[in-house]
Design a protein around this motif. Structure first.
Motif, PDB file in Angstrom:
ATOM      1  N   GLU A   1       0.848  -1.187   0.000  1.00 29.79           N
ATOM      2  CA  GLU A   1       0.000   0.000   0.000  1.00 29.79           C
ATOM      3  C   GLU A   1       0.888   1.243   0.000  1.00 29.79           C
ATOM      4  O   GLU A   1       1.765   1.376   0.840  1.00 29.79           O
ATOM      5  CB  GLU A   1      -0.901  -0.016   1.243  1.00 29.79           C
ATOM      6  CG  GLU A   1      -1.799   1.171   1.351  1.00 29.79           C
ATOM      7  CD  GLU A   1      -2.663   1.347   0.124  1.00 29.79           C
ATOM      8  OE1 GLU A   1      -2.294   2.168  -0.738  1.00 29.79           O
ATOM      9  OE2 GLU A   1      -3.690   0.683   0.019  1.00 29.79           O
TER      10      GLU A   1
ATOM     11  N   ALA B   1      -1.072  -4.393   2.720  1.00 32.10           N
ATOM     12  CA  ALA B   1      -2.526  -4.381   2.841  1.00 32.10           C
ATOM     13  C   ALA B   1      -3.024  -5.664   2.190  1.00 32.10           C
ATOM     14  O   ALA B   1      -2.260  -6.371   1.529  1.00 32.10           O
ATOM     15  CB  ALA B   1      -3.108  -3.157   2.154  1.00 32.10           C
TER      16      ALA B   1
ATOM     17  N   CYS C   1      -9.833  -4.955   1.870  1.00 31.29           N
ATOM     18  CA  CYS C   1     -10.369  -3.857   1.058  1.00 31.29           C
ATOM     19  C   CYS C   1     -11.717  -4.237   0.449  1.00 31.29           C
ATOM     20  O   CYS C   1     -12.671  -3.449   0.500  1.00 31.29           O
ATOM     21  CB  CYS C   1      -9.383  -3.476  -0.049  1.00 31.29           C
ATOM     22  SG  CYS C   1      -7.872  -2.696   0.531  1.00 31.29           S
TER      23      CYS C   1
ATOM     24  N   THR D   1     -10.150   3.382  -1.218  1.00 32.40           N
ATOM     25  CA  THR D   1     -10.093   1.937  -1.019  1.00 32.40           C
ATOM     26  C   THR D   1     -10.329   1.209  -2.336  1.00 32.40           C
ATOM     27  O   THR D   1      -9.599   0.285  -2.696  1.00 32.40           O
ATOM     28  CB  THR D   1     -11.147   1.491   0.020  1.00 32.40           C
ATOM     29  OG1 THR D   1     -10.894   2.160   1.258  1.00 32.40           O
ATOM     30  CG2 THR D   1     -11.122  -0.011   0.231  1.00 32.40           C
TER      31      THR D   1
ATOM     32  N   ASN E   1      -7.331   1.687  -4.745  1.00 30.27           N
ATOM     33  CA  ASN E   1      -6.154   0.942  -4.276  1.00 30.27           C
ATOM     34  C   ASN E   1      -6.301  -0.552  -4.555  1.00 30.27           C
ATOM     35  O   ASN E   1      -5.370  -1.193  -5.037  1.00 30.27           O
ATOM     36  CB  ASN E   1      -5.942   1.162  -2.779  1.00 30.27           C
ATOM     37  CG  ASN E   1      -5.504   2.562  -2.451  1.00 30.27           C
ATOM     38  OD1 ASN E   1      -5.218   3.378  -3.310  1.00 30.27           O
ATOM     39  ND2 ASN E   1      -5.480   2.871  -1.164  1.00 30.27           N
TER      40      ASN E   1
END
Length: 182
Positions: free
Chosen positions: A99, A114, A119, A160, A163
């Motif tokens: 991340e 992450a 997520c 979110t 990503n």
């Protein structure tokens, strides 16, 4: 969106209906994760997440027509954890990604990991709660809920989504799974 009657559908904008339908499609994919092979799930997310993002940007809602925008929490912790754990199990070692957009990254000498599963479970919670709030609700409540989800899109879940899309894109095109996109 079988929970909406024709009267509600006629009063909601096409963008609102599209967004709700995409959220429903996403929730169904997460709830039925056991039906997917890893690559078919990744391919499904690569096709669905950008559409949700665009649909959320295009939402034109009158901010808080009624009592104020509110989305009632509906997804319990067990369901969230089940979704997250099922995604993690399906993706295996592909679940973790680096991340780069976290605030803590500015002060870190080492990368911050992450997980795709967390997520996607976070997004599942947003969409599930929205759909449950809107189910059988009058149009004014639906519009307020859409206004609230648009506000949280700007504040939280747009980052979110983008990503995790970056991580899923890497799996689809560079990962160990065989993509249907090749």
């Amino acid at each position: 969106m079988d929970a909406f009657n024709d009267n509600q559908s006629d009063q909601l904008t096409p963008n609102a209906l599209s967004f709700l339908a995409l959220c429903n499609e996403y929730c169904e994919a997460i709830e039925n994760i056991g039906d997917y092979e890893p690559q078919s799930f990744v391919d499904r997310m690569v096709r669905l997440l950008p559409r949700i993002y665009i649909s959320a940007i295009d939402l034109k809602v009158d901010m808080f027509e009624g009592e104020g925008g509110y989305i009632a929490p509906a997804l319990d912790e067990d369901a969230y954890n089940t979704a997250r754990d099922s995604i993690a199990s399906l993706l295996g070692e592909e679940d973790t990604f680096l991340e780069v957009f976290m605030q803590d990254m500015k002060y870190s000498d080492s990368p911050i990991a992450a997980t795709i599963s967390e997520c996607l479970a976070d997004l599942f919670q947003v969409y599930y709660d929205l759909l449950e709030t809107c189910r059988e609700a009058p149009v004014v409540i639906i519009n307020d809920a859409l206004a609230a989800v648009k506000e949280s899109f700007v504040d939280f879940w747009s980052q979110t989504l983008t990503n995790v899309l970056r991580a899923i894109n890497a799996i689809a095109f560079n990962g160990t799974l065989n993509s249907d996109f090749e």
